[in-house]
Scaffold this active site. Structure first.
Site, PDB file in Angstrom:
ATOM      1  N   HIS A  46       0.839  -1.206   0.000  1.00 40.52           N
ATOM      2  CA  HIS A  46       0.000   0.000   0.000  1.00 40.52           C
ATOM      3  C   HIS A  46       0.875   1.258   0.000  1.00 40.52           C
ATOM      4  O   HIS A  46       0.632   2.213  -0.751  1.00 40.52           O
ATOM      5  CB  HIS A  46      -0.882  -0.040   1.250  1.00 40.52           C
ATOM      6  CG  HIS A  46      -1.915   1.039   1.313  1.00 40.52           C
ATOM      7  ND1 HIS A  46      -2.918   1.153   0.382  1.00 40.52           N
ATOM      8  CD2 HIS A  46      -2.094   2.062   2.192  1.00 40.52           C
ATOM      9  CE1 HIS A  46      -3.678   2.189   0.687  1.00 40.52           C
ATOM     10  NE2 HIS A  46      -3.192   2.758   1.790  1.00 40.52           N
ATOM     11  N   GLU A  68      -1.731  -5.523  -4.335  1.00 38.66           N
ATOM     12  CA  GLU A  68      -2.265  -4.988  -3.089  1.00 38.66           C
ATOM     13  C   GLU A  68      -3.723  -5.404  -2.901  1.00 38.66           C
ATOM     14  O   GLU A  68      -4.141  -5.802  -1.800  1.00 38.66           O
ATOM     15  CB  GLU A  68      -2.159  -3.452  -3.116  1.00 38.66           C
ATOM     16  CG  GLU A  68      -2.738  -2.778  -1.902  1.00 38.66           C
ATOM     17  CD  GLU A  68      -3.145  -1.343  -2.194  1.00 38.66           C
ATOM     18  OE1 GLU A  68      -3.122  -0.942  -3.383  1.00 38.66           O
ATOM     19  OE2 GLU A  68      -3.504  -0.638  -1.254  1.00 38.66           O
ATOM     20  N   ASN A 428      28.493 -21.200  -1.705  1.00 41.01           N
ATOM     21  CA  ASN A 428      29.353 -22.376  -1.581  1.00 41.01           C
ATOM     22  C   ASN A 428      28.770 -23.384  -0.598  1.00 41.01           C
ATOM     23  O   ASN A 428      28.798 -24.595  -0.831  1.00 41.01           O
ATOM     24  CB  ASN A 428      30.753 -21.952  -1.100  1.00 41.01           C
ATOM     25  CG  ASN A 428      31.668 -21.658  -2.274  1.00 41.01           C
ATOM     26  OD1 ASN A 428      31.277 -21.818  -3.425  1.00 41.01           O
ATOM     27  ND2 ASN A 428      32.864 -21.204  -1.984  1.00 41.01           N
TER      28      ASN A 428
END
Length: 691
Positions: A46, A68, A428
């Site tokens: 909003h 929204e 990794n």
């Protein structure tokens, strides 16, 4: 389009909101029924939409509108949160980030169109009946007294609120719609008709609102005017006493700031106090009244401090201004050192006194300025939750990221430069460290792997750990690969720590194939270089079958450090004080050679040492007595032989410039009190070279 100052502020705020939004969406993925999380997502969407439209980012407002709406329907019980909904919401965050970087991007890309199509389709599947039924149910249900809350609200809008297109009356009407509201308008500030500007608002309002809504719901009413308005929302909780025992009129007026304590005290002093009457009548002793008053004062003081803390405001300042401030403080530290030196040389008592006072003030200024640059590392940690989520899906693994120590503070510059190394290390762990669910089941582990990302203060440094509960590093594979690549000779005897060090060799990789994530052997050497450029260290510890821990040790700040000033011939050098363990007088008689290294015996330890004049090619004659500075790096002690130890020095770090980019063993420079230059020794680089 050119971005003005207001749009820059919006971009900063929107980026912060997107971080919060991503974090809320990831939490919602774990707990899709949490209505408070849904409300947080809705509020973020909003605000981004409303502010975006206000500041000319129509593309963002257009994209966010339907998303929204969907979350509003979730709030109202018409829709349920689904995995697809969260997936598209996270993708929309990525697009909004791109739009913030380039406002020319339209909301009509293939992905944006797909997202909009999904959310519009979703709205059509919404079941208004559920909402209606829910509302009817709520309507029929008599709210329990505990669900009803009463708030005291003061709304003082900006005088320009009407010019900004907002009618305060509509906001008041929205509040009235939330429950039982008593609204009192304060009109005393309205000027006479001749002086009044009809386009300005001179009124403030007090509202007592009894409602089942939350404080956040009330804040939502003011969401577009909160930056320019003075809004206070206080919940009135004192309903337990009897009806005649609520706060006195004076207390309420004081709480609201309508009268000052001085005014109240003056009026009250005109009548005799209860304590005075009790003492005069002989009912209680004077000391009894004093004790009661002391208790009252203590409680009031504690409450006052608490309120002061809660009401602390924040100020947003561009980071460039902070950098300028730090540079100026650095110059001031240098000038203060010159003042001290001049005062000592002249032996002028008045000048010495002034120099000491200036030194005290400069140190306080330095500490306060450095503290302003300190930021909690939590916001950086939160960024990696999305990375772990997306990459673990891509790799077919189930991995959670747990964070710890988010409140640990670190210099802004260090945090900014830490991003890439952390991304590489986490990737990794995801790719090489954590096993697939099948592999984990076969090893008797839980299906879900875990990466713990933590931070903790350690003296003047911060330790950051990336710890996984995966398969650990295979020592034999790393060792054999190093022989295959010619990094070590066959038959070399290495400790576990020395084997893990091989991983940092350029081009080193044990991956059998190259993937999108890893396998090219490009990374760990760069990670180490980046960490060392931050004057930090990196350490690996791994147990096969249990997991790997990578520890980064980083300085709190990069701008000003405590250094140890030493001299060799006519040259001055600085060693970071944080790694210095001790300084001892050097005696040539106890040194001997072993494995090509120079060793000195320090009590019961044999410590390798380096002659600094050899490193820097200084040919001047050695003094009869030399000093050796013992430092500790990666849990090992190393000595650095110098002519003289001058003492500690507040070191303002200056870069050496591009001309000195290739100079090894020097990480910067500092200006001394007499205007001469001292070079800052890169201890880690010298240590690596002798290893």
């Amino acid at each position: 389009m050119a971005v003005d100052v207001h749009q820059e502020v919006f971009i900063q705020e929107a980026q912060e909101l997107l971080q919060e939004l991503e974090s809320s969406l990831l939490e919602l993925e774990e707990n899709s029924g949490d209505i408070e999380l849904v409300a947080r997502v809705f509020r973020a969407m909003h605000t981004i939409k409303g502010s975006g439209a206000m500041f000319g980012f129509e593309n963002i407002a257009h994209l966010v509108h339907d998303i929204e709406t969907a979350y509003d329907k979730v709030r109202n019980g018409e829709l349920k949160v689904s995995k697809a909904m969260l997936e598209y919401s996270l993708k929309s965050c990525d697009i909004i980030k791109e739009m913030l970087e380039d406002p020319e991007i339209k909301a009509d890309s293939a992905l944006a169109t797909e997202i909009l199509s999904f959310f519009r389709g979703l709205q059509q599947t919404a079941d208004p009946g559920k909402n209606k039924a829910s509302k009817e149910k709520n309507k029929q249900k008599t709210p329990e007294p505990s669900e009803i809350r009463t708030f005291r609200i003061r709304f003082r809008p900006s005088e320009d609120i009407l010019l900004q297109g907002t009618d305060p009356e509509l906001l008041l009407m929205e509040l009235e719609g939330m429950g039982e509201a008593k609204i009192v308008a304060h009109t005393t500030s309205i000027p006479s008709a001749l002086k009044m500007n009809p386009e300005k608002c001179y009124t403030l309002w007090d509202i007592i609102l009894t409602t089942t809504k939350t404080e956040d719901d009330i804040k939502d009413v003011f969401i577009f005017v909160e930056d320019d308005s003075e809004i206070t929302i206080t919940e009135i909780e004192d309903f337990d006493g009897d009806r005649d025992n609520y706060k006195k009129l004076g207390e309420i007026l004081l709480e609201k700031g309508d009268i000052t304590p001085e005014v109240l005290n003056k009026l009250l002093s005109e009548r005799k106090m209860l304590g005075e009457m009790l003492v005069e009548s002989g009912i209680v002793a004077h000391e009894t009244i004093e004790a009661a008053l002391a208790e009252q004062k203590t409680v009031k003081d504690i409450r006052a401090k608490k309120n002061a803390t809660e009401n602390n405001s924040t100020l947003r300042v561009p980071s460039e201004k902070l950098d300028i401030l730090v540079d100026l403080v650095g110059e001031l530290v240098t000038v203060q050192a010159r003042l001290n030196q001049t005062a000592v040389q002249d032996m002028n008592p008045d000048l010495l006194k002034i120099a000491e006072e200036v030194e005290r003030l400069v140190w306080e200024l330095r500490d306060n300025t450095m503290s302003i640059r300190m930021l909690p590392i939590g916001s950086t940690f939160n960024k990696y939750k999305r990375l772990v989520r997306d990459l673990s899906k891509e790799l077919g693994k189930d991995i959670e990221l747990v964070t710890k120590g988010e409140d640990t503070e670190l210099d802004k510059t260090v945090i900014e430069k830490l991003g890439d190394p952390l991304v590489h290390l986490i990737r990794n762990s995801l790719d090489h460290g954590i096993e697939t669910p099948v592999e984990r089941a076969a090893a008797g582990k839980k299906d879900k792997g875990q990466i713990l990302l933590s931070a903790v203060h350690s003296g003047d440094s911060v330790l950051i750990e990336i710890k996984d509960n995966g398969k650990g590093i295979r020592r034999d594979i790393v060792y054999n690969k190093a022989i295959e690549k010619g990094i070590i000779p066959e038959g070399a005897e290495l400790t576990d720590k020395e084997v893990w060090e091989l991983i940092f060799a350029p081009g080193f990789s044990t991956a059998v194939s190259v993937s999108n994530v890893s396998g090219r052997g490009v990374g760990m050497d760069v990670v180490r270089r980046n960490i060392e450029e931050l004057r930090g260290t990196i350490d690996i510890d791994s147990i096969q079958g249990e997991g790997t821990t990578i520890t980064l040790k980083l300085p709190l700040t990069l701008a000003i450090i405590d250094g140890l000033l030493v001299s060799i011939g006519e040259q001055f050098f600085i060693i970071p004080l944080s790694i210095v363990k001790e300084c001892i007088e050097f005696s040539e008689g106890v040194t001997h050679r072993k494995s090509g290294r120079k060793i000195i015996k320090v009590r019961d330890d044999l410590v390798p040492y380096v002659k600094m004049r050899d490193i820097f090619g200084i040919r001047e004659a050695e003094p009869a007595i030399q000093q050796i500075v013992i430092v500790e790096l990666e849990e090992r002690k190393v000595g650095f032989l110098v002519d003289n130890v001058v003492g500690d020095h507040q070191t303002v770090i200056k870069s050496l410039g591009k001309a000195f980019k290739g100079v090894e063993c020097i990480s910067g420079a500092s200006i001394l009190g007499d205007g001469s230059v001292a070079l800052i020794i890169d201890i880690a680089k010298i240590y690596t070279s002798i290893e």
